[in-house]
Design a protein around this motif. Structure first.
Motif, PDB file in Angstrom:
ATOM      1  N   LEU A   2       0.823  -1.207   0.000  1.00 15.01           N
ATOM      2  CA  LEU A   2       0.000   0.000   0.000  1.00 15.01           C
ATOM      3  C   LEU A   2       0.861   1.263   0.000  1.00 15.01           C
ATOM      4  O   LEU A   2       0.510   2.264  -0.626  1.00 15.01           O
ATOM      5  N   ALA A   3       1.995   1.224   0.698  1.00  9.78           N
ATOM      6  CA  ALA A   3       2.906   2.378   0.688  1.00  9.78           C
ATOM      7  C   ALA A   3       3.480   2.581  -0.716  1.00  9.78           C
ATOM      8  O   ALA A   3       3.608   3.715  -1.189  1.00  9.78           O
ATOM      9  N   GLN A   4       3.829   1.474  -1.377  1.00 11.60           N
ATOM     10  CA  GLN A   4       4.319   1.569  -2.758  1.00 11.60           C
ATOM     11  C   GLN A   4       3.252   2.169  -3.672  1.00 11.60           C
ATOM     12  O   GLN A   4       3.544   3.019  -4.517  1.00 11.60           O
ATOM     13  N   TYR A   5       2.019   1.722  -3.505  1.00 12.00           N
ATOM     14  CA  TYR A   5       0.953   2.202  -4.375  1.00 12.00           C
ATOM     15  C   TYR A   5       0.689   3.689  -4.167  1.00 12.00           C
ATOM     16  O   TYR A   5       0.508   4.431  -5.138  1.00 12.00           O
ATOM     17  N   SER A   6       0.668   4.134  -2.928  1.00 13.44           N
ATOM     18  CA  SER A   6       0.415   5.557  -2.683  1.00 13.44           C
ATOM     19  C   SER A   6       1.521   6.412  -3.280  1.00 13.44           C
ATOM     20  O   SER A   6       1.254   7.476  -3.851  1.00 13.44           O
ATOM     21  N   ASP A   7       2.769   5.953  -3.176  1.00 15.04           N
ATOM     22  CA  ASP A   7       3.874   6.687  -3.801  1.00 15.04           C
ATOM     23  C   ASP A   7       3.722   6.691  -5.325  1.00 15.04           C
ATOM     24  O   ASP A   7       3.944   7.710  -5.988  1.00 15.04           O
ATOM     25  N   ALA A   8       3.350   5.533  -5.879  1.00 15.37           N
ATOM     26  CA  ALA A   8       3.214   5.423  -7.339  1.00 15.37           C
ATOM     27  C   ALA A   8       2.060   6.285  -7.848  1.00 15.37           C
ATOM     28  O   ALA A   8       2.161   6.909  -8.908  1.00 15.37           O
ATOM     29  N   LEU A   9       0.962   6.331  -7.099  1.00 16.07           N
ATOM     30  CA  LEU A   9      -0.174   7.150  -7.520  1.00 16.07           C
ATOM     31  C   LEU A   9       0.216   8.623  -7.553  1.00 16.07           C
ATOM     32  O   LEU A   9      -0.067   9.334  -8.520  1.00 16.07           O
ATOM     33  N   ALA A  10       0.882   9.082  -6.499  1.00 13.93           N
ATOM     34  CA  ALA A  10       1.329  10.474  -6.477  1.00 13.93           C
ATOM     35  C   ALA A  10       2.293  10.755  -7.621  1.00 13.93           C
ATOM     36  O   ALA A  10       2.214  11.805  -8.272  1.00 13.93           O
ATOM     37  N   ALA A  11       3.193   9.822  -7.885  1.00 10.84           N
ATOM     38  CA  ALA A  11       4.185  10.028  -8.954  1.00 10.84           C
ATOM     39  C   ALA A  11       3.503  10.172 -10.311  1.00 10.84           C
ATOM     40  O   ALA A  11       3.848  11.060 -11.102  1.00 10.84           O
ATOM     41  N   THR A  12       2.523   9.311 -10.609  1.00  6.20           N
ATOM     42  CA  THR A  12       1.862   9.404 -11.910  1.00  6.20           C
ATOM     43  C   THR A  12       1.079  10.709 -12.036  1.00  6.20           C
ATOM     44  O   THR A  12       1.041  11.314 -13.105  1.00  6.20           O
ATOM     45  N   TYR A  13       0.454  11.150 -10.949  1.00  5.79           N
ATOM     46  CA  TYR A  13      -0.282  12.418 -10.994  1.00  5.79           C
ATOM     47  C   TYR A  13       0.663  13.595 -11.187  1.00  5.79           C
ATOM     48  O   TYR A  13       0.357  14.541 -11.922  1.00  5.79           O
ATOM     49  N   LEU A  14       1.808  13.556 -10.524  1.00  6.26           N
ATOM     50  CA  LEU A  14       2.749  14.675 -10.609  1.00  6.26           C
ATOM     51  C   LEU A  14       3.497  14.690 -11.944  1.00  6.26           C
ATOM     52  O   LEU A  14       3.974  15.740 -12.369  1.00  6.26           O
TER      53      LEU A  14
END
Length: 216
Positions: free
Chosen positions: A85-97
């Motif tokens: 879940l920590a990986q996913y939250s980081d990945a979601l933010a990265a794709t949005y940014l």
């Protein structure tokens, strides 16, 4: 004309979304118009309407692609539900940014495409592995998904308005030392507060939510 017809023959929803996200990443502070998309794809802008009814439908498809891309960056073999879940939250933010003009729209569209549905299933899988069920499962999902979606989109919106490039922006831009005299805690913490950035605050929120889930 023949070359353009060949391009049109290859036009598809996927190729249009590919072009939209490519443009959004090249010019993160500019809205991508159908005219820009047409020029990128080598077709008349009106050709895009054969694949998407309107801009809203196109944006829903693009946001759904970001969900899928975020999930693809997660190590699904990681045994720890918390780390996944920590990986996913980081990945979601990265794709949005990376494509802030599109990422900022995520809370405004409700497409429920395959990328978003796969992400939802992934989150529930991790939370069930954490031992949650019933209302506790739903509440934990709401806290985690609500924080990641809204905060990551907010960061994308803020980044799209920045005049200088960067992956994050300050959480607090200014704390005038003179005006803090009557607030001793703020005087003491001023330096630390000014060093905070939005990405760090986002991650701290994720960790706090995961802490609460782990604590039971």
């Amino acid at each position: 004309m023949a070359a353009q017809n060949t391009t049109r023959a290859k036009l598809s929803q996927d190729s249009i979304v590919d072009a939209l996200l490519a443009l959004a990443r090249e010019a993160p502070r500019a809205e991508v118009t159908f005219r820009m998309l047409g020029a990128e794809l080598g077709v008349a802008a009106t050709a895009i309407y054969r694949h998407f009814r309107d801009k809203d439908e196109l944006y829903r498809a693009a946001v759904d692609r970001l969900y899928a891309e975020a999930l693809s960056r997660v190590d699904r073999a990681e045994p720890s539900w918390r780390l996944r879940l920590a990986q996913y939250s980081d990945a979601l933010a990265a794709t949005y940014l990376e494509a802030p003009a599109i990422g900022q729209l995520a809370p405004l569209v409700d497409g429920r495409g395959s990328g978003e549905l796969a992400s939802l299933d992934f989150i529930f899988e991790a939370l069930e592995q954490a031992g949650l069920s019933g209302q506790r499962l739903i509440d934990a999902y709401g806290a985690y998904a609500g924080h990641t979606l809204a905060f990551a989109a907010g960061m994308a919106l803020e980044l799209s308005r920045e005049s200088t490039p960067g992956s994050s922006v300050p959480w607090i831009r200014m704390l005038d030392a003179g005006s803090l005299a009557q607030f001793p805690r703020l005087v003491r913490l001023r330096g630390d507060l000014l060093e905070m950035d939005t990405l760090g605050v986002y991650r701290a929120g994720v960790q706090a939510i995961l802490d609460s889930i782990e604590a039971g």
